[in-house]
Enzyme design. Structure first.
Site, mmCIF file in Angstrom:
data_model
loop_
_atom_site.group_PDB
_atom_site.id
_atom_site.type_symbol
_atom_site.label_atom_id
_atom_site.label_comp_id
_atom_site.label_asym_id
_atom_site.label_seq_id
_atom_site.Cartn_x
_atom_site.Cartn_y
_atom_site.Cartn_z
ATOM 1 N N HIS A 268 0.876 -1.186 0.000
ATOM 2 C CA HIS A 268 0.000 0.000 0.000
ATOM 3 C C HIS A 268 0.910 1.232 0.000
ATOM 4 C CE1 HIS A 268 -3.461 2.406 0.662
ATOM 5 N NE2 HIS A 268 -3.812 2.048 1.871
ATOM 6 N N HIS A 307 -2.400 -2.210 -9.702
ATOM 7 C CA HIS A 307 -3.392 -1.612 -8.801
ATOM 8 C C HIS A 307 -4.631 -2.475 -8.795
ATOM 9 C CE1 HIS A 307 -5.901 1.400 -6.890
ATOM 10 N NE2 HIS A 307 -4.764 1.959 -6.508
ATOM 11 N N ASP A 363 2.625 5.561 -6.677
ATOM 12 C CA ASP A 363 3.873 5.455 -5.921
ATOM 13 C C ASP A 363 5.105 5.335 -6.807
ATOM 14 O OD1 ASP A 363 2.767 5.569 -3.371
ATOM 15 O OD2 ASP A 363 2.129 3.489 -3.504
HETATM 16 N N1 CMC Z 1 4.855 -6.764 -10.321
HETATM 17 C C1 CMC Z 1 4.746 -7.971 -10.893
HETATM 18 N N2 CMC Z 1 3.604 -8.677 -10.970
HETATM 19 C C2 CMC Z 1 2.518 -8.118 -10.414
HETATM 20 C C3 CMC Z 1 2.544 -6.858 -9.800
HETATM 21 C C4 CMC Z 1 3.771 -6.172 -9.778
HETATM 22 N N3 CMC Z 1 3.861 -4.971 -9.210
HETATM 23 N N4 CMC Z 1 1.314 -6.556 -9.334
HETATM 24 C C5 CMC Z 1 0.543 -7.600 -9.648
HETATM 25 N N5 CMC Z 1 1.264 -8.531 -10.309
HETATM 26 C C6 CMC Z 1 0.765 -9.792 -10.867
HETATM 27 C C7 CMC Z 1 0.401 -10.784 -9.775
HETATM 28 O O1 CMC Z 1 1.496 -11.582 -9.432
HETATM 29 C C8 CMC Z 1 -0.715 -11.539 -10.429
HETATM 30 O O2 CMC Z 1 -0.161 -12.431 -11.355
HETATM 31 P P1 CMC Z 1 -0.830 -13.880 -11.608
HETATM 32 O O3 CMC Z 1 -2.198 -13.592 -12.172
HETATM 33 O O4 CMC Z 1 0.096 -14.562 -12.561
HETATM 34 O O5 CMC Z 1 -0.888 -14.538 -10.258
HETATM 35 C C9 CMC Z 1 -1.463 -10.478 -11.241
HETATM 36 O O6 CMC Z 1 -0.466 -9.486 -11.542
HETATM 37 C C10 CMC Z 1 -2.634 -9.837 -10.511
HETATM 38 O O7 CMC Z 1 -2.149 -9.258 -9.322
HETATM 39 P P2 CMC Z 1 -2.854 -9.339 -7.908
HETATM 40 O O8 CMC Z 1 -1.799 -9.488 -6.862
HETATM 41 O O9 CMC Z 1 -3.957 -10.361 -7.956
HETATM 42 O O10 CMC Z 1 -3.505 -7.906 -7.845
HETATM 43 P P3 CMC Z 1 -4.102 -7.213 -6.552
HETATM 44 O O11 CMC Z 1 -5.201 -6.352 -7.027
HETATM 45 O O12 CMC Z 1 -4.410 -8.206 -5.503
HETATM 46 O O13 CMC Z 1 -2.872 -6.331 -6.019
HETATM 47 C C11 CMC Z 1 -1.349 -4.554 -5.728
HETATM 48 C C12 CMC Z 1 -2.725 -4.978 -6.275
HETATM 49 C C13 CMC Z 1 -1.203 -3.045 -5.833
HETATM 50 C C14 CMC Z 1 -1.233 -4.950 -4.242
HETATM 51 C C15 CMC Z 1 -0.236 -5.263 -6.563
HETATM 52 O O14 CMC Z 1 -0.333 -4.857 -7.917
HETATM 53 C C16 CMC Z 1 1.158 -4.981 -6.016
HETATM 54 O O15 CMC Z 1 1.590 -5.662 -5.086
HETATM 55 N N6 CMC Z 1 1.888 -3.946 -6.582
HETATM 56 C C17 CMC Z 1 3.190 -3.608 -6.073
HETATM 57 C C18 CMC Z 1 3.057 -2.772 -4.806
HETATM 58 C C19 CMC Z 1 2.562 -1.367 -5.093
HETATM 59 O O16 CMC Z 1 3.051 -0.683 -5.988
HETATM 60 N N7 CMC Z 1 1.604 -0.913 -4.285
HETATM 61 C C20 CMC Z 1 1.034 0.432 -4.390
HETATM 62 C C21 CMC Z 1 -0.377 0.407 -4.862
HETATM 63 S S1 CMC Z 1 -1.002 2.018 -5.362
HETATM 64 C C22 CMC Z 1 -1.009 3.022 -3.976
HETATM 65 C C23 CMC Z 1 -1.547 2.430 -2.727
HETATM 66 O O17 CMC Z 1 -2.505 1.662 -2.698
HETATM 67 O O18 CMC Z 1 -1.005 2.796 -1.693
#
Ligand code: CMC
Length: 436
Positions: A268, A307, A363
């Site tokens: 986050h 996201h 971010d």
């Molecule tokens: N790098 C590589 N792969 C990713 C990433 C990433 N940053 N984000 C998601 N994926 C992949 C994930 O592994 C999954 O792949 P698969 O379908 O093969 O299992 C697919 O994309 C879908 O991801 P998810 O984890 O199911 O998506 P989510 O909606 O649960 O998570 C998230 C959203 C923001 C937590 C995630 O994208 C992430 O961890 N990003 C990196 C951390 C980040 O930048 N966070 C800031 C978010 S924006 C500001 C805030 O909220 O504070």
């Protein structure tokens, strides 16, 4: 039959049910009538991580994740970032309308006059270890404010709620700046009421021996824009925490501390600090393809990408890129920008990221500007918490005025054992759980 309904046939019983559809949703409680016997609890929905569940009605922030749209109270974020100050936007988020000139003047004056913290709070902060992370200090100190303002627990009293809202918005920068000064061993600087919200924050962070701090107007405006972009983002993890803790009628200081704790996680608000660490780890533009391959091979995530809601460009990331140009004219270009741009370029062409609709989020670029402005990476998430306090409080107020809200309490699907026979001590087998 009314068209705005959903008809469900339970194949276990052959019975058919018709549920109303309102605003594109069915009520989970309407499923409870679907039972196989009189003593059946009734059908529930299972939605770990709230992937498809609306937990409230809200008129604060609108997001269309597929189109990359973000609006506060109906105003596009781009327009607000261009024309408003952060406190003006805070007023809009909290009260639903943009303030007129005299309302804004009064609002700014009220916030400005709550920026001081009680001397015992300053002493409380002195007690942290010399190298305490500023975010840990912020979370704990905000929680401690509930001991300074015990009347804050009267959450049903509107005037009392508003007073705490003003105190929290006003004191967050003071506590944030003190947590920074503490972590670098500098004496605390008190607020200067002649300055704007962001100028005063910069004063409390960076004033040394000069009698009056003069903020660079371009940098102060950039910080104000960044605060506007971070002010609210509907039901994200920390806001959901704010509502969840607040739903127990906990006081707003405890609720904001809990929300800030949720924000601190690397998935986050903690992501901005992690982006900088990642760019340091990558080191040079030439190393970007190898790093992307490393991520695709399952080693971690590309921080600042992806996201839950945006499956297109995060509109905030675009404004941040524009703001970065203004900042770099003053500070010089942050060399990490080239690595970030290369990372974005390659990732946006890569099948892995394209297929999963992973775009840079807020971010990804914010840390690069913050670093150019002189902020240390440990302060980045604190910089997110200051403006997001406004969103948390707006959502908390809305929750308290919503007659449909009750204490937040999800259900579970129990997967453990039942009705086991007690095992006397001498007959128990070692489970080896403590060896891990
Ligand atoms: N790098 C590589 N792969 C990713 C990433 C990433 N940053 N984000 C998601 N994926 C992949 C994930 O592994 C999954 O792949 P698969 O379908 O093969 O299992 C697919 O994309 C879908 O991801 P998810 O984890 O199911 O998506 P989510 O909606 O649960 O998570 C998230 C959203 C923001 C937590 C995630 O994208 C992430 O961890 N990003 C990196 C951390 C980040 O930048 N966070 C800031 C978010 S924006 C500001 C805030 O909220 O504070």
């Amino acid at each position: 039959m009314e068209s705005n309904t959903l008809t469900i046939t339970d194949n276990r019983t052959g019975r058919t049910y018709t549920l109303p559809i309102q605003d594109g949703t069915v009520r989970a409680m309407d499923l409870r009538q679907i039972r196989i016997s009189d003593d059946d609890f009734g059908l529930m929905t299972y939605d770990p991580a709230f992937m498809n569940t609306a937990s409230c009605r809200s008129s604060i922030t609108y997001i269309d994740g597929d189109r990359g749209i973000l609006e506060y109270r109906g105003y596009p974020i781009e327009v607000l970032a261009e024309h408003c100050t952060f406190l003006e936007v805070a007023y809009l988020l909290l009260f639903g309308e943009l303030p007129n000139e005299s309302e804004l003047k009064e609002w700014v004056s009220q916030i400005t006059h709550h920026t001081m913290i009680h001397e015992t709070t300053r002493k409380f902060m002195e007690g942290f270890r010399y190298n305490a992370h500023p975010m840990s200090m912020l979370v704990s100190t905000v929680a401690a404010l509930s001991s300074v303002y015990p009347e804050a627990k009267n959450v049903h009293d509107e005037a009392n709620r508003l007073l705490q809202v003003k105190r929290l918005i006003a004191k967050m920068p003071t506590i944030a700046a003190m947590s920074y000064r503490h972590s670098v061993g500098f004496p605390y600087v008190f607020p200067d009421n002649d300055l704007t919200y962001t100028e005063n924050f910069m004063n409390m962070l960076w004033r040394m021996v000069e009698p009056k701090y003069a903020a660079n107007p371009v940098l102060a405006r950039a910080l104000d824009i960044l605060f506007i972009l971070h002010a609210d983002h509907e039901q994200n993890c920390s806001t959901n925490t704010m509502r969840s803790v607040g739903s127990s009628e906990a006081d707003p200081y405890s609720s904001v501390a809990a929300a800030a704790a949720a924000l601190s996680g690397p998935l986050h608000g903690g992501a901005n600090e992690q982006v900088l660490k990642m760019l340091d780890e990558i080191g040079t533009k030439e190393n970007v393809p190898a790093y992307i391959q490393h991520v695709k091979d399952g080693h971690g995530k590309l921080m600042g990408f992806g996201h839950r809601v945006y499956k297109n460009h995060d509109p905030r990331a675009k404004i941040i890129k524009w703001t970065a140009e203004q900042v770099f004219q003053i500070t010089g270009r942050n060399p990490k920008l080239d690595i970030a741009l290369e990372l974005e370029r390659i990732a946006l062409e890569d099948e892995y990221f394209v297929k999963r609709k992973l775009y840079p989020n807020v971010d990804f670029y914010s840390g690069i500007i913050y670093q150019a402005m002189g902020f240390k990476p440990e302060l980045f998430t604190v910089l997110f918490a200051i403006p997001r306090t406004v969103g948390w409080l707006a959502q908390w107020q809305e929750m308290h005025l919503d007659a449909e809200q009750k204490i937040a309490r999800p259900r579970q699907i129990y997967t453990g054992q039942r009705k086991r026979a007690f095992i006397p001590m001498e007959e128990r087998q070692a489970a080896a759980v403590l060896k891990a």
